[in-house]
Design a protein around this motif. Structure first.
Motif, PDB file in Angstrom:
ATOM      1  N   ARG A   5       0.608  -1.410  -0.005  1.00  0.00           N
ATOM      2  CA  ARG A   5      -0.059   0.499  -0.064  1.00  0.00           C
ATOM      3  C   ARG A   5       0.853   0.879  -0.068  1.00  0.00           C
ATOM      4  O   ARG A   5       0.338   2.900   0.281  1.00  0.00           O
ATOM      5  CB  ARG A   5      -0.666   0.475   1.676  1.00  0.00           C
ATOM      6  CG  ARG A   5      -2.317   0.939   1.852  1.00  0.00           C
ATOM      7  CD  ARG A   5      -2.937   1.044   2.258  1.00  0.00           C
ATOM      8  NE  ARG A   5      -4.176   2.132   2.277  1.00  0.00           N
ATOM      9  CZ  ARG A   5      -5.002   1.706   2.896  1.00  0.00           C
ATOM     10  NH1 ARG A   5      -4.714   1.573   4.347  1.00  0.00           N
ATOM     11  NH2 ARG A   5      -5.765   2.708   2.389  1.00  0.00           N
ATOM     12  N   THR A  60       1.021   6.274  -8.497  1.00  0.00           N
ATOM     13  CA  THR A  60      -0.223   6.542  -7.890  1.00  0.00           C
ATOM     14  C   THR A  60      -0.918   7.702  -8.157  1.00  0.00           C
ATOM     15  O   THR A  60      -2.294   8.173  -8.017  1.00  0.00           O
ATOM     16  CB  THR A  60       0.678   6.725  -6.541  1.00  0.00           C
ATOM     17  OG1 THR A  60       1.874   7.121  -5.790  1.00  0.00           O
ATOM     18  CG2 THR A  60       0.226   4.616  -6.183  1.00  0.00           C
ATOM     19  N   THR A 195      -6.420  10.227  -2.919  1.00  0.00           N
ATOM     20  CA  THR A 195      -4.972  10.426  -2.723  1.00  0.00           C
ATOM     21  C   THR A 195      -5.390  10.588  -1.094  1.00  0.00           C
ATOM     22  O   THR A 195      -5.643  11.796  -0.892  1.00  0.00           O
ATOM     23  CB  THR A 195      -4.526  10.543  -3.293  1.00  0.00           C
ATOM     24  OG1 THR A 195      -2.845  10.062  -3.119  1.00  0.00           O
ATOM     25  CG2 THR A 195      -4.399  11.911  -3.409  1.00  0.00           C
ATOM     26  N   TYR A 235     -11.690   4.545   2.689  1.00  0.00           N
ATOM     27  CA  TYR A 235     -10.757   4.978   1.610  1.00  0.00           C
ATOM     28  C   TYR A 235     -10.022   3.778   1.242  1.00  0.00           C
ATOM     29  O   TYR A 235      -9.351   2.845   2.151  1.00  0.00           O
ATOM     30  CB  TYR A 235      -9.653   5.779   1.940  1.00  0.00           C
ATOM     31  CG  TYR A 235      -8.231   6.455   0.366  1.00  0.00           C
ATOM     32  CD1 TYR A 235      -8.505   6.552  -0.643  1.00  0.00           C
ATOM     33  CD2 TYR A 235      -7.508   6.136   1.494  1.00  0.00           C
ATOM     34  CE1 TYR A 235      -7.430   6.979  -1.235  1.00  0.00           C
ATOM     35  CE2 TYR A 235      -5.921   6.299   0.481  1.00  0.00           C
ATOM     36  CZ  TYR A 235      -6.035   6.552  -0.847  1.00  0.00           C
ATOM     37  OH  TYR A 235      -5.272   6.922  -1.424  1.00  0.00           O
ATOM     38  N   GLY A 237      -7.500   3.472  -1.238  1.00  0.00           N
ATOM     39  CA  GLY A 237      -6.441   3.340  -2.045  1.00  0.00           C
ATOM     40  C   GLY A 237      -4.809   3.677  -1.087  1.00  0.00           C
ATOM     41  O   GLY A 237      -4.465   3.078   0.016  1.00  0.00           O
TER      42      GLY A 237
END
Lengths: 269, 269
Positions: A5, A60, A195, A235, A237
């Motif tokens: 991650r 990303t 993000t 979230y 991400g």
């Protein structure tokens, strides 16, 4: 799992060439890198995209669009969106710009940010790129970003579809905000967290204040609480570590990557 | 009329001795001065009080109480209240302090500020001194003041009587806040505006960021709009100019007083 991650934002390893950064990220088995436009263009956007694909390293985020007070903002931001598209990057981070030269009209500058983003939405949508409004710490309000709180970023995003306009939650910029937990929950409920970036806060701030950040764990921010809060808000991400500091830049890229990953695992993951 | 509302905070003329500052204020026919504890104690609190009375110069505020994370905060703040009483100063400005050493618990530090103020209220009330919670710019949140917005200062003041606990609205610290106009109106409605201070915002910020302020008119803040907003909220007290900057400190006190007054008349009054 946690390592997968983690994404290293290239601003943390400013002097590490793009190809070495991508190779280093692949070797370390991390989840991706965030790139900056200047260095990526200097290297070649298509070339960087191809290398990232070959190495299996996701890009990303692309930093940054924005600076909407500059005369050529529209064309420049369209180019930034195109570059994000070429790189296969889902998120273009917007640093929205400060006051125009000689202006004291912060309300006007803020309205203009909202309007400008609206004008970019069709192109962003067509390119499959999500614009992420990043509130910057209020110490940057006059010269870098008139968007100063997460709540304000969400208000600016609100008129536009969540799949095209989100926000960037960066711990360094929002940690001091007494309303931040409530606004993170709101950001999740409104599906706006595009993000999540982590950097730590230390003092004294250096002259100009830009290069004053610390790697995770070296400062005073409750970083894990922030990661848990964005998770609780839905979230899923990457977690990008993005640190600007002259001392960090002075060290070799691979070493900084390892330090940032260690800090992430110990204090954020 | 306007000149009579202007007060010079002694931090603006850091090297000007207390007696010369008071004499300069009397000669200029301004409305008062704000004093700082260190310099006033070095000169003598009783002596300063007597001289101010003789010259007919009101002491509009005493700076500063607060720093509630320090071990001796209770006794130190009682002394500050006593000094304000001796000086005949209606307002003691509180700079509430940052995080305790090694702590990341900003919520806990904020709760402690509220509790500490509560413990001081009886003494302040008995002394006829009003405590003014000053929100400081978020760039000071870790090392000087965990109170970062006017709304937060008002929330902290709320449990206590308005005649004993108010807020200090300082343009330098709150100008960037998207909610500031609404919170100034709220502060007025809740009868909490204890003092109003004006300083201007310039960049780049210097190392440590403390000495980065500008005299009124030299920066980007809509200063007159702030003065009009506190007036509209019912504030009728003095307007203190309080600027920390090495270049300003390097100039003679009387010259800085004249410059600050000019800036006030042109951009604030």
């Amino acid at each position: 799992m946690s390592r997968a991650r983690f994404s290293l934002n290239a601003a943390t390893t400013k002097r590490w060439p793009v190809d070495e950064l991508l190779a280093g990220a692949a070797a370390a088995g991390i989840g991706g890198v965030g790139l900056w436009r200047e260095e990526t263009r200097a290297y070649g956007v298509e070339k960087a995209a191809a290398l990232a694909r070959d190495l299996g390293v996701p890009i990303t985020t692309l930093c940054r669009g924005g600076f909407f007070q500059e005369p050529g903002w529209y064309d420049e931001n369209r180019r930034a969106i195109d570059e994000a598209h070429t790189l296969g990057t889902p998120v273009l981070v917007l640093v929205c710009g400060g006051l125009p030269d000689g202006s004291r009209d912060v309300d006007g500058a803020r309205r203009h940010v909202g309007d400008a983003i609206g004008e970019l939405v069709p192109h962003a949508r067509a390119a499959g790129v999500r614009l992420a409004i990043e509130p910057l710490h209020p110490m940057f309000a006059s010269d870098r970003c008139v968007v100063s709180t997460l709540g304000q970023a969400l208000d600016l995003a609100r008129p536009y579809p969540a799949e095209s306009v989100g926000v960037c939650v960066d711990t360094y910029h929002v940690w001091w905000d007494p309303e931040v937990w409530e606004q993170i929950a709101r950001a999740g409920a409104e599906h706006r967290i595009a993000t999540f970036q982590a950097a730590d806060w230390i003092t004294p701030l250096p002259e100009g204040v830009l290069l004053g950040r610390a790697l995770p764990g070296d400062g005073v921010i409750e970083l894990r609480r922030f990661r848990e809060a964005v998770d609780a808000a839905g979230y899923t991400g990457p977690v990008e570590v993005e640190v600007f500091h002259a001392d960090v830049w002075a060290r070799p890229g691979a070493q900084v990557l390892a330090e940032a990953l260690d800090g992430y695992l110990a204090h954020v993951a």
